[in-house]
Design a protein around this motif. Structure first.
Motif, PDB file in Angstrom:
ATOM      1  N   GLY A 225     -31.124  49.925  -4.122  1.00  0.00           N
ATOM      2  CA  GLY A 225     -30.654  48.677  -3.518  1.00  0.00           C
ATOM      3  C   GLY A 225     -30.413  47.545  -4.499  1.00  0.00           C
ATOM      4  N   TRP A 226     -30.321  47.842  -5.801  1.00  0.00           N
ATOM      5  CA  TRP A 226     -30.127  46.785  -6.809  1.00  0.00           C
ATOM      6  C   TRP A 226     -28.895  45.949  -6.516  1.00  0.00           C
ATOM      7  N   GLU A 227     -27.913  46.529  -5.857  1.00  0.00           N
ATOM      8  CA  GLU A 227     -26.631  45.852  -5.609  1.00  0.00           C
ATOM      9  C   GLU A 227     -26.671  44.906  -4.412  1.00  0.00           C
ATOM     10  N   GLN A 228     -27.692  45.008  -3.583  1.00  0.00           N
ATOM     11  CA  GLN A 228     -27.732  44.251  -2.329  1.00  0.00           C
ATOM     12  C   GLN A 228     -27.710  42.729  -2.539  1.00  0.00           C
ATOM     13  N   ASP A 229     -28.391  42.237  -3.541  1.00  0.00           N
ATOM     14  CA  ASP A 229     -28.413  40.785  -3.792  1.00  0.00           C
ATOM     15  C   ASP A 229     -27.038  40.239  -4.176  1.00  0.00           C
ATOM     16  N   PHE A 230     -26.125  41.138  -4.530  1.00  0.00           N
ATOM     17  CA  PHE A 230     -24.789  40.720  -4.955  1.00  0.00           C
ATOM     18  C   PHE A 230     -23.726  41.008  -3.903  1.00  0.00           C
ATOM     19  N   GLY A 231     -24.165  41.394  -2.717  1.00  0.00           N
ATOM     20  CA  GLY A 231     -23.210  41.676  -1.656  1.00  0.00           C
ATOM     21  C   GLY A 231     -22.788  43.125  -1.594  1.00  0.00           C
ATOM     22  N   GLY A 232     -23.615  44.014  -2.086  1.00  0.00           N
ATOM     23  CA  GLY A 232     -23.293  45.432  -2.071  1.00  0.00           C
ATOM     24  C   GLY A 232     -22.377  45.794  -3.230  1.00  0.00           C
ATOM     25  N   MET A 233     -21.947  47.040  -3.211  1.00  0.00           N
ATOM     26  CA  MET A 233     -21.113  47.533  -4.313  1.00  0.00           C
ATOM     27  C   MET A 233     -19.776  46.803  -4.393  1.00  0.00           C
ATOM     28  N   LEU A 234     -19.220  46.403  -3.258  1.00  0.00           N
ATOM     29  CA  LEU A 234     -17.971  45.640  -3.296  1.00  0.00           C
ATOM     30  C   LEU A 234     -18.203  44.306  -4.003  1.00  0.00           C
ATOM     31  N   GLY A 235     -19.303  43.640  -3.675  1.00  0.00           N
ATOM     32  CA  GLY A 235     -19.633  42.382  -4.341  1.00  0.00           C
ATOM     33  C   GLY A 235     -19.851  42.573  -5.831  1.00  0.00           C
ATOM     34  N   VAL A 236     -20.521  43.653  -6.191  1.00  0.00           N
ATOM     35  CA  VAL A 236     -20.755  43.956  -7.606  1.00  0.00           C
ATOM     36  C   VAL A 236     -19.419  44.144  -8.323  1.00  0.00           C
ATOM     37  N   ALA A 237     -18.524  44.920  -7.706  1.00  0.00           N
ATOM     38  CA  ALA A 237     -17.213  45.166  -8.319  1.00  0.00           C
ATOM     39  C   ALA A 237     -16.423  43.868  -8.475  1.00  0.00           C
ATOM     40  N   LEU A 238     -16.460  43.018  -7.471  1.00  0.00           N
ATOM     41  CA  LEU A 238     -15.752  41.730  -7.552  1.00  0.00           C
ATOM     42  C   LEU A 238     -16.356  40.829  -8.629  1.00  0.00           C
ATOM     43  N   LEU A 239     -17.677  40.758  -8.665  1.00  0.00           N
ATOM     44  CA  LEU A 239     -18.339  39.940  -9.690  1.00  0.00           C
ATOM     45  C   LEU A 239     -18.053  40.458 -11.096  1.00  0.00           C
ATOM     46  N   ALA A 240     -18.117  41.771 -11.268  1.00  0.00           N
ATOM     47  CA  ALA A 240     -17.842  42.347 -12.578  1.00  0.00           C
ATOM     48  C   ALA A 240     -16.413  42.044 -13.012  1.00  0.00           C
ATOM     49  N   GLY A 241     -15.480  42.082 -12.073  1.00  0.00           N
ATOM     50  CA  GLY A 241     -14.096  41.734 -12.389  1.00  0.00           C
ATOM     51  C   GLY A 241     -13.966  40.283 -12.818  1.00  0.00           C
ATOM     52  N   GLU A 242     -14.684  39.397 -12.148  1.00  0.00           N
ATOM     53  CA  GLU A 242     -14.639  37.970 -12.501  1.00  0.00           C
ATOM     54  C   GLU A 242     -15.284  37.727 -13.863  1.00  0.00           C
ATOM     55  N   VAL A 243     -16.397  38.386 -14.131  1.00  0.00           N
ATOM     56  CA  VAL A 243     -17.050  38.269 -15.447  1.00  0.00           C
ATOM     57  C   VAL A 243     -16.084  38.743 -16.531  1.00  0.00           C
ATOM     58  N   SER A 244     -15.406  39.841 -16.265  1.00  0.00           N
ATOM     59  CA  SER A 244     -14.434  40.375 -17.226  1.00  0.00           C
ATOM     60  C   SER A 244     -13.296  39.384 -17.474  1.00  0.00           C
ATOM     61  N   ALA A 245     -12.799  38.761 -16.414  1.00  0.00           N
ATOM     62  CA  ALA A 245     -11.722  37.769 -16.560  1.00  0.00           C
ATOM     63  C   ALA A 245     -12.194  36.572 -17.383  1.00  0.00           C
ATOM     64  N   GLN A 246     -13.425  36.120 -17.138  1.00  0.00           N
ATOM     65  CA  GLN A 246     -13.970  35.003 -17.916  1.00  0.00           C
ATOM     66  C   GLN A 246     -14.114  35.381 -19.386  1.00  0.00           C
ATOM     67  N   ALA A 247     -14.567  36.584 -19.639  1.00  0.00           N
ATOM     68  CA  ALA A 247     -14.731  37.036 -21.019  1.00  0.00           C
ATOM     69  C   ALA A 247     -13.380  37.114 -21.720  1.00  0.00           C
ATOM     70  N   ALA A 248     -12.377  37.617 -21.032  1.00  0.00           N
ATOM     71  CA  ALA A 248     -11.039  37.711 -21.616  1.00  0.00           C
ATOM     72  C   ALA A 248     -10.502  36.321 -21.952  1.00  0.00           C
ATOM     73  N   PHE A 249     -10.743  35.361 -21.085  1.00  0.00           N
ATOM     74  CA  PHE A 249     -10.306  33.987 -21.333  1.00  0.00           C
ATOM     75  C   PHE A 249     -10.999  33.420 -22.569  1.00  0.00           C
ATOM     76  N   ARG A 250     -12.304  33.649 -22.679  1.00  0.00           N
ATOM     77  CA  ARG A 250     -13.042  33.143 -23.848  1.00  0.00           C
ATOM     78  C   ARG A 250     -12.560  33.777 -25.139  1.00  0.00           C
ATOM     79  N   VAL A 251     -12.279  35.069 -25.100  1.00  0.00           N
ATOM     80  CA  VAL A 251     -11.761  35.754 -26.282  1.00  0.00           C
ATOM     81  C   VAL A 251     -10.404  35.179 -26.667  1.00  0.00           C
TER      82      VAL A 251
END
Length: 98
Positions: free
Chosen positions: A23-49
């Protein structure tokens, strides 16, 4: 939790995933939430680079006004050709903004 995951550039998200606890993913809205958050983190990282690359290009271009490409390359630990490539990127970026 989502705001914290974004604020720490995904560190907490990665630690939770690596823990593998049930259930590690539950605090983030489940696997869909995890996937969305990871995508946003990736976009932020790309912008910083991208921003860091622009700053580096501008700095190298400025250095080339005062120093030889050989000297700049030796200080940065890269090839002379790479120095020209990085500096050219800054010149192209500035021309596009005029």
């Amino acid at each position: 939790m989502a705001a914290m995951a974004l604020a720490d550039s995904g560190e907490m998200l990665a630690r939770r995933m690596e823990s593998g606890g049930p259930g590690w993913e539950q605090d983030f809205g489940g696997m869909l939430g995890v996937a969305l958050l990871a995508g946003e983190v990736s976009a932020q990282a790309a912008f910083r680079v991208s921003q860091a690359s622009k700053v580096r290009s501008a700095a190298v271009n400025a250095l080339l006004e005062d120093f030889s490409a050989v000297f700049v390359a030796s200080q940065l630990g890269i090839s002379r050709q790479k120095v020209y490539e990085i500096g050219r990127t800054a010149s192209t970026t500035r021309r596009g903004r005029r």
